[in-house]
Design a protein around this motif. Structure first.
Motif, PDB file in Angstrom:
ATOM      1  N   GLU A 156      -5.620 -19.656 -19.797  1.00 49.01           N
ATOM      2  CA  GLU A 156      -5.453 -18.064 -19.962  1.00 49.01           C
ATOM      3  C   GLU A 156      -6.762 -17.383 -19.964  1.00 49.01           C
ATOM      4  OE1 GLU A 156      -4.386 -15.248 -23.804  1.00 49.01           O
ATOM      5  OE2 GLU A 156      -4.490 -17.355 -24.167  1.00 49.01           O
ATOM      6  N   ALA A 157      -7.932 -17.819 -19.996  1.00 50.44           N
ATOM      7  CA  ALA A 157      -9.404 -17.111 -19.693  1.00 50.44           C
ATOM      8  C   ALA A 157      -9.608 -16.760 -18.588  1.00 50.44           C
ATOM      9  CB  ALA A 157     -10.331 -18.129 -20.565  1.00 50.44           C
ATOM     10  N   TYR A 158      -8.957 -17.642 -17.624  1.00 47.21           N
ATOM     11  CA  TYR A 158      -9.237 -17.129 -16.252  1.00 47.21           C
ATOM     12  C   TYR A 158      -8.813 -15.922 -15.521  1.00 47.21           C
ATOM     13  CZ  TYR A 158     -11.137 -21.676 -15.492  1.00 47.21           C
ATOM     14  OH  TYR A 158     -12.217 -22.769 -15.665  1.00 47.21           O
ATOM     15  N   ASN A 159      -7.565 -15.315 -16.301  1.00 50.40           N
ATOM     16  CA  ASN A 159      -7.105 -14.062 -15.915  1.00 50.40           C
ATOM     17  C   ASN A 159      -7.597 -12.829 -16.414  1.00 50.40           C
ATOM     18  OD1 ASN A 159      -5.210 -15.222 -14.110  1.00 50.40           O
ATOM     19  ND2 ASN A 159      -3.679 -15.632 -15.851  1.00 50.40           N
ATOM     20  N   ILE A 160      -7.437 -11.552 -15.914  1.00 49.46           N
ATOM     21  CA  ILE A 160      -7.982 -10.428 -16.892  1.00 49.46           C
ATOM     22  C   ILE A 160      -7.351 -10.497 -18.092  1.00 49.46           C
ATOM     23  CG2 ILE A 160      -7.481  -7.860 -16.734  1.00 49.46           C
ATOM     24  CD1 ILE A 160      -7.625  -8.181 -13.654  1.00 49.46           C
ATOM     25  N   PRO A 161      -8.041 -10.248 -19.228  1.00 45.95           N
ATOM     26  CA  PRO A 161      -7.596 -10.293 -20.489  1.00 45.95           C
ATOM     27  C   PRO A 161      -6.463  -9.625 -20.799  1.00 45.95           C
ATOM     28  CG  PRO A 161      -9.760  -9.477 -20.547  1.00 45.95           C
ATOM     29  CD  PRO A 161      -9.561  -9.793 -18.957  1.00 45.95           C
ATOM     30  N   GLU A 162      -5.720  -9.692 -21.869  1.00 44.23           N
ATOM     31  CA  GLU A 162      -4.367  -9.176 -22.165  1.00 44.23           C
ATOM     32  C   GLU A 162      -4.284  -8.925 -23.680  1.00 44.23           C
ATOM     33  OE1 GLU A 162      -1.110 -11.363 -20.955  1.00 44.23           O
ATOM     34  OE2 GLU A 162      -1.022 -10.813 -19.017  1.00 44.23           O
TER      35      GLU A 162
ATOM     36  N   VAL B 269      -2.340  -3.053  -6.763  1.00 44.67           N
ATOM     37  CA  VAL B 269      -3.332  -3.397  -7.730  1.00 44.67           C
ATOM     38  C   VAL B 269      -2.654  -4.449  -8.500  1.00 44.67           C
ATOM     39  CG1 VAL B 269      -4.868  -1.332  -7.830  1.00 44.67           C
ATOM     40  CG2 VAL B 269      -2.841  -1.860  -9.396  1.00 44.67           C
ATOM     41  N   PRO B 270      -3.383  -5.413  -9.180  1.00 45.67           N
ATOM     42  CA  PRO B 270      -2.796  -6.374 -10.006  1.00 45.67           C
ATOM     43  C   PRO B 270      -2.340  -5.904 -11.239  1.00 45.67           C
ATOM     44  CG  PRO B 270      -5.165  -6.500  -9.945  1.00 45.67           C
ATOM     45  CD  PRO B 270      -4.898  -5.640  -8.927  1.00 45.67           C
ATOM     46  N   PRO B 271      -1.223  -6.513 -11.878  1.00 50.00           N
ATOM     47  CA  PRO B 271      -0.849  -5.848 -13.406  1.00 50.00           C
ATOM     48  C   PRO B 271      -1.746  -6.245 -14.482  1.00 50.00           C
ATOM     49  CG  PRO B 271       0.271  -7.991 -12.807  1.00 50.00           C
ATOM     50  CD  PRO B 271      -0.609  -7.541 -11.468  1.00 50.00           C
ATOM     51  N   SER B 272      -2.218  -4.875 -14.769  1.00 51.27           N
ATOM     52  CA  SER B 272      -3.015  -5.054 -16.249  1.00 51.27           C
ATOM     53  C   SER B 272      -2.873  -3.572 -16.873  1.00 51.27           C
ATOM     54  CB  SER B 272      -4.395  -5.136 -15.643  1.00 51.27           C
ATOM     55  OG  SER B 272      -5.170  -5.215 -16.813  1.00 51.27           O
TER      56      SER B 272
ATOM     57  N   PRO C 251       2.064  -5.740  -6.382  1.00 48.65           N
ATOM     58  CA  PRO C 251       2.762  -6.915  -5.746  1.00 48.65           C
ATOM     59  C   PRO C 251       2.704  -8.057  -6.619  1.00 48.65           C
ATOM     60  CG  PRO C 251       1.386  -5.385  -4.364  1.00 48.65           C
ATOM     61  CD  PRO C 251       1.011  -5.085  -5.707  1.00 48.65           C
ATOM     62  N   GLY C 252       3.816  -8.782  -6.152  1.00 49.89           N
ATOM     63  CA  GLY C 252       3.950 -10.068  -6.854  1.00 49.89           C
ATOM     64  C   GLY C 252       2.747 -11.064  -6.477  1.00 49.89           C
ATOM     65  N   ASP C 253       2.149 -10.766  -5.403  1.00 52.77           N
ATOM     66  CA  ASP C 253       0.972 -11.973  -4.885  1.00 52.77           C
ATOM     67  C   ASP C 253      -0.339 -11.325  -5.452  1.00 52.77           C
ATOM     68  OD1 ASP C 253       0.784  -9.717  -3.247  1.00 52.77           O
ATOM     69  OD2 ASP C 253       0.384 -10.711  -1.427  1.00 52.77           O
ATOM     70  N   ASN C 254      -0.490 -10.471  -6.084  1.00 54.56           N
ATOM     71  CA  ASN C 254      -1.708  -9.642  -6.332  1.00 54.56           C
ATOM     72  C   ASN C 254      -1.876 -10.354  -7.969  1.00 54.56           C
ATOM     73  OD1 ASN C 254      -3.984  -8.488  -6.652  1.00 54.56           O
ATOM     74  ND2 ASN C 254      -3.191  -6.530  -6.021  1.00 54.56           N
ATOM     75  N   ALA C 255      -2.706 -11.511  -8.129  1.00 50.50           N
ATOM     76  CA  ALA C 255      -2.901 -12.102  -9.339  1.00 50.50           C
ATOM     77  C   ALA C 255      -3.944 -11.181 -10.074  1.00 50.50           C
ATOM     78  CB  ALA C 255      -3.509 -13.594  -9.058  1.00 50.50           C
ATOM     79  N   PRO C 256      -3.717 -11.273 -11.615  1.00 52.97           N
ATOM     80  CA  PRO C 256      -4.567 -10.512 -12.543  1.00 52.97           C
ATOM     81  C   PRO C 256      -5.834 -11.369 -12.741  1.00 52.97           C
ATOM     82  CG  PRO C 256      -2.878 -11.318 -13.709  1.00 52.97           C
ATOM     83  CD  PRO C 256      -2.453 -11.607 -12.048  1.00 52.97           C
ATOM     84  N   SER C 257      -6.453 -11.756 -11.507  1.00 54.09           N
ATOM     85  CA  SER C 257      -7.754 -12.570 -11.846  1.00 54.09           C
ATOM     86  C   SER C 257      -9.111 -12.073 -11.024  1.00 54.09           C
ATOM     87  CB  SER C 257      -7.533 -14.054 -11.445  1.00 54.09           C
ATOM     88  OG  SER C 257      -8.687 -14.633 -11.237  1.00 54.09           O
ATOM     89  N   PHE C 258      -9.996 -11.813 -11.816  1.00 56.08           N
ATOM     90  CA  PHE C 258     -11.345 -11.325 -10.815  1.00 56.08           C
ATOM     91  C   PHE C 258     -11.689 -12.322  -9.799  1.00 56.08           C
ATOM     92  CE2 PHE C 258     -12.650  -9.345 -15.113  1.00 56.08           C
ATOM     93  CZ  PHE C 258     -11.785  -8.025 -14.765  1.00 56.08           C
TER      94      PHE C 258
END
Length: 523
Positions: A197-203, A362-365, A423-430
């Protein structure tokens, strides 16, 4: 096992919870042989053994046992860059409203021990409050470094160490400071790798409030010279001060997350030195540090003297920001600048009044999706604002977030034309995200650009020249020329500095009003 992308693998997550191995660590951090009452340490001397149990114990032993010979050239160079950048953004951060509110509050506290406030010639505070306000300054403009997995690693550690160093009877050397700083960074890096979970933009929570306070505690414990058991207790004490909801992002409270992490980590180490104890299995338990992650899978920290030990910073560099905003804004700004250049090249000019629509992919955040920001802190967390500022001004700078710039009619008109797609292929990860900006004109033309890696990202790091220029511009808004050059020189040679107190003396060399005004015009 660790997967190829560096994330915890399934075997690690399944087995780590049952880890309860015991081992003998000598007090110098090297491994002894279980069953003996005395063990030869790495130094060749016989040392009193310490029996550690589980994951928390392995961290306590490693914090205690890490020493300067283990610092590699790569880690030294990267951490010196982090220190310089942190001091620069902290200095310019002392000009912000949130810093000055925190400073006013902190001035009411008194103690015999006093530590410096950066950028203040004659002002000092009790050490915990100096760490608090200096930590707030570092994050007050969201200008500080960002790591992967996502956190701001330096701002919770360096303010605590510099505040603590001023109170010690024997002044630490620059190498002592560098080692303790890297211990604090290392602990954060390892804790974040306990969860996918920590690998993604925090939620849910702001990561520096969780791992940052642990890093501050570890770094402070190292500088204090605590025993392995005391280091483990410092982590346990700090864990009870961890956590801040992400709902306070994009507000004046967000910088307090860094300030509190610096302060509370320092307090935890000092309490552990006095004999206060916490749960010795705090990192081993899902009801301990594991409460912050849904997929918690901790693993022991390797002995510093073993062949298995390798610094996280050796393999994962940090990102340095070119603009004072959330890291995700750097992708959208670079894409917007490139799209603007494409428009200008195609039609010979850039008349934004002819734009019909701007689309951001952009990624979802949710917390960095703010269509019409009302405050500077919301603007620093708004894809829409940063893209529009870049299109309007052909740049984004410190002054872009001023009230005068935010209230411009042309900017508000452009914001009304911005649409966001995820877009679905845009992962919320730096480490995986991208941003695309598409400009559609009233004449039916379309001009788009995409940014996969911005300049300053760990895959495309800032040059030393550009990093030093960023520091100089930021620091000269507060310090005189001698102070600016002094900090650059001391940090650049920190491993050879006899007493780190000289760094603090340069941080107090404020400039004249004329020098500060000149620096402001450069921003």
């Amino acid at each position: 096992m660790i997967s190829e992308n560096g994330e915890p693998g399934s075997a690690q997550l399944e087995t780590a919870r049952s880890v309860s191995a015991s081992a003998i660590f000598c007090e110098d951090g090297s491994v002894g042989v279980s069953g003996n009452t005395e063990q030869p340490g790495a130094s060749g001397l016989f040392m009193k053994p310490w029996l550690y149990h589980g994951i928390t114990g392995s961290f306590g032993a490693a914090i205690h046992g890490l020493n300067t010979p283990q610092l590699t050239d790569g880690v030294i160079n990267r951490s010196k860059r982090m220190m310089l950048d942190t001091l620069g953004v902290g200095l310019i951060g002392t000009r912000t409203d949130v810093f000055n509110k925190a400073l006013t509050y902190s001035k009411v506290f008194r103690s015999d021990e006093r530590s410096s406030v950066w950028g203040q010639t004659d002002l000092s505070l009790p050490p915990h409050y100096a760490a608090f306000v200096n930590g707030i300054a570092v994050h007050s403009m969201d200008f500080d470094d960002t790591w992967h997995p996502a956190t701001h690693p330096s701002g919770a550690v360096l303010p605590a160490l510099l505040a603590l160093a001023e109170t010690l009877p024997r002044q630490p050397s620059g190498l002592d400071l560098l080692l303790a700083f890297n211990v604090g960074i290392e602990v954060q890096g390892r804790l974040m790798r306990f969860s996918r979970e920590a690998y993604n933009i925090p939620e849910r929570f702001h990561p520096p409030s969780v791992v940052g306070v642990m890093g501050s505690a570890a770094a402070s414990a190292k500088l204090l010279g605590l025993s392995p058991a005391q280091c483990a207790h410092a982590l346990a004490i700090a864990a009870s001060s961890a956590g801040a909801p992400l709902a306070n992002a994009a507000t004046q409270t967000k910088p307090l997350h860094i300030g509190n992490a610096a302060r509370r980590g320092l307090e935890a180490a000092q309490l552990a030195r006095m004999g206060l104890e916490g749960n010795p299995d705090i990192l081993d338990m899902t009801c301990g540090f594991g409460v912050y992650y849904k997929d918690y899978g901790p693993s022991p920290m390797a002995a510093p003297s073993s062949a298995d030990f390798r610094w996280v910073l050796e393999d994962q560099d940090v990102a340095f920001k070119r603009i004072p905003a959330h890291l995700g804004m750097h992708w959208v700004v670079d894409a917007a600048l490139a799209a603007r250049a494409n428009l200008t090249a195609a039609v010979g000019h850039c008349d934004l009044s002819h734009i019909r629509k701007v689309t951001l992919r952009v990624p979802p955040s949710k917390y960095v999706n703010c269509a019409f920001p009302a405050t500077e802190h919301q603007a620093r967390h708004s894809f829409q604002f940063n893209a529009s500022s870049a299109l309007l001004d052909d740049k984004v700078t410190v002054s872009s977030f001023s009230r005068a710039h935010m209230d411009r009619p042309a900017l508000k008109e452009l914001l009304s034309k911005v649409e966001v797609e995820t877009p679905g292929d845009n992962a919320p990860s730096f480490d995986k995200m991208y941003c695309e900006v598409e400009i559609e004109t009233e004449q039916g033309q379309s001009h788009a650009a995409r940014c996969d890696t911005f300049y300053g990202h760990w895959r495309k790091p800032l040059s030393q020249e550009d990093l030093a220029e960023k520091f100089s511009v930021n620091a000269s808004s507060v310090l005189c020329a001698e102070g600016v050059e002094g900090v650059i020189d001391i940090v650049g040679n920190i491993e050879r500095v006899r007493e780190c107190s000289i760094l603090t003396s340069y941080l107090r060399m404020t400039g004249s009003e004329e020098e500060q005004l000149y620096s402001t015009r450069r921003m």
